[in-house]
Write an enzyme that holds these catalytic residues in place. Structure first.
Site, short mmCIF file in Angstrom:
data_model
loop_
_atom_site.label_atom_id
_atom_site.label_comp_id
_atom_site.label_asym_id
_atom_site.label_seq_id
_atom_site.Cartn_x
_atom_site.Cartn_y
_atom_site.Cartn_z
NE ARG A 143 4.86 -37.80 -1.89
CZ ARG A 143 4.78 -38.59 -2.96
NH1 ARG A 143 5.21 -38.14 -4.15
NH2 ARG A 143 4.30 -39.79 -2.88
CG HIS A 158 19.71 -17.64 -0.22
ND1 HIS A 158 19.63 -16.58 -1.10
CD2 HIS A 158 19.34 -17.14 0.98
CE1 HIS A 158 19.23 -15.50 -0.46
NE2 HIS A 158 19.04 -15.82 0.82
CD GLU A 218 23.35 -16.96 -3.20
OE1 GLU A 218 23.93 -16.84 -4.29
OE2 GLU A 218 22.11 -17.12 -3.10
CB THR A 226 13.94 -15.37 -6.04
OG1 THR A 226 15.33 -15.69 -6.16
CG2 THR A 226 13.53 -14.42 -7.15
CG HIS A 257 18.49 -13.64 -9.76
ND1 HIS A 257 18.21 -14.05 -8.47
CD2 HIS A 257 17.30 -13.50 -10.37
CE1 HIS A 257 16.90 -14.12 -8.30
NE2 HIS A 257 16.33 -13.82 -9.44
N GLY A 281 21.42 -21.61 -10.36
CA GLY A 281 20.60 -22.67 -9.81
C GLY A 281 19.31 -22.91 -10.57
#
Length: 247
Positions: A18, A43, A72, A109, A200, A223
């Site tokens: 946004r 990351h 990361e 990812t 992950h 996350g």
């Protein structure tokens, strides 16, 4: 107790979709800290699809002296635009831990770890650079990795097991082999003197089984699932639920 480091990338994705500053990374980090998490993970990527260099700097100020800061990134990715490169960024903010990941712009990812035998010599000077500025260094590895001599030789202190395949197998009800691979990798790494992190696609559903199977698990970085679950339960409540699982 296993440390929970909350990855804030998805907060940045939502903000960037946004423009502006909402939702606030600073407020999200503060909420997670007040709920009891032991660390914050980001990351930053050269394409700045979510976390930006200024986010990394802002969070360094917010977190210093409070919780661990885990950054990361791909150590081989060069500077681009306002992204100065991972080592240069780490020199500025001095995170607690650097987790080195072999990812590229084409990956949605992170989806695989280093081949330690093949990649160790290239990683060696970079690991040394991060160690020189006081960062603990962790290397992202695939479940099933068993030879950790190269990681020890170049000075890594931890490995992070890529748990995507474990999470997928858990969801399909065939967790046995995938979990066994993670357990063996953790055992071999610990035997070599390395601490073990994991991350992950870990979630409230699959984390308890994983944690119970790996004694001495040092840290989990979560996350995507945590932020998704927080949409329904609230961020602070979700962090506390994860801490209860890890305790």
């Amino acid at each position: 107790m296993t440390l929970l480091s909350v990855n804030l990338n998805k907060i940045a994705v939502l903000r960037n979709s946004r423009g502006g500053d909402e939702p606030s990374l600073a407020r999200a980090a503060q909420t997670c800290i007040e709920a009891g998490c032991g660390g914050i993970t980001v990351h930053p990527r050269p394409d700045q699809r979510h976390i930006r260099p200024d986010d990394v700097r802002m969070l360094a100020q917010l977190l210093r002296g409070r919780v661990e800061y885990n950054i990361e990134g791909n150590p081989f990715a060069g500077a681009r635009g306002s992204y100065p490169g991972l080592l240069a960024l780490a020199r500025e903010v001095r995170p607690t831990q650097i987790t080195l990941v072999p990812d590229g712009d084409g990956q949605i990812t992170s989806d695989h770890g280093f081949d330690l035998v093949r990649d160790a010599d290239r990683l060696a000077p970079l690991v040394a650079g991060f160690r020189e500025i006081g960062c603990r260094v962790s290397l992202f590895v695939d479940a099933g990795t068993t030879n950790f001599e190269p990681a020890v030789r170049i000075g890594a202190q931890r490995v992070e097991i890529y748990t995507g395949p474990y999470a997928a197998a858990f969801a399909e009800g065939r967790v046995g082999d995938a979990l066994a691979a993670c357990v063996e990798t953790a055992r071999r790494a610990q035997q070599a003197g390395l601490a073990v992190n994991a991350g992950h696609d870990l979630s409230q559903t699959n984390l308890g089984t994983f944690k119970a199977a790996i004694p001495g698990l040092a840290e989990v970085s979560i996350g995507h699932a945590l932020i998704g679950e927080a949409l329904y339960e609230g961020l602070a409540a979700t962090v506390r639920r994860y801490l209860q699982i890890l305790d």
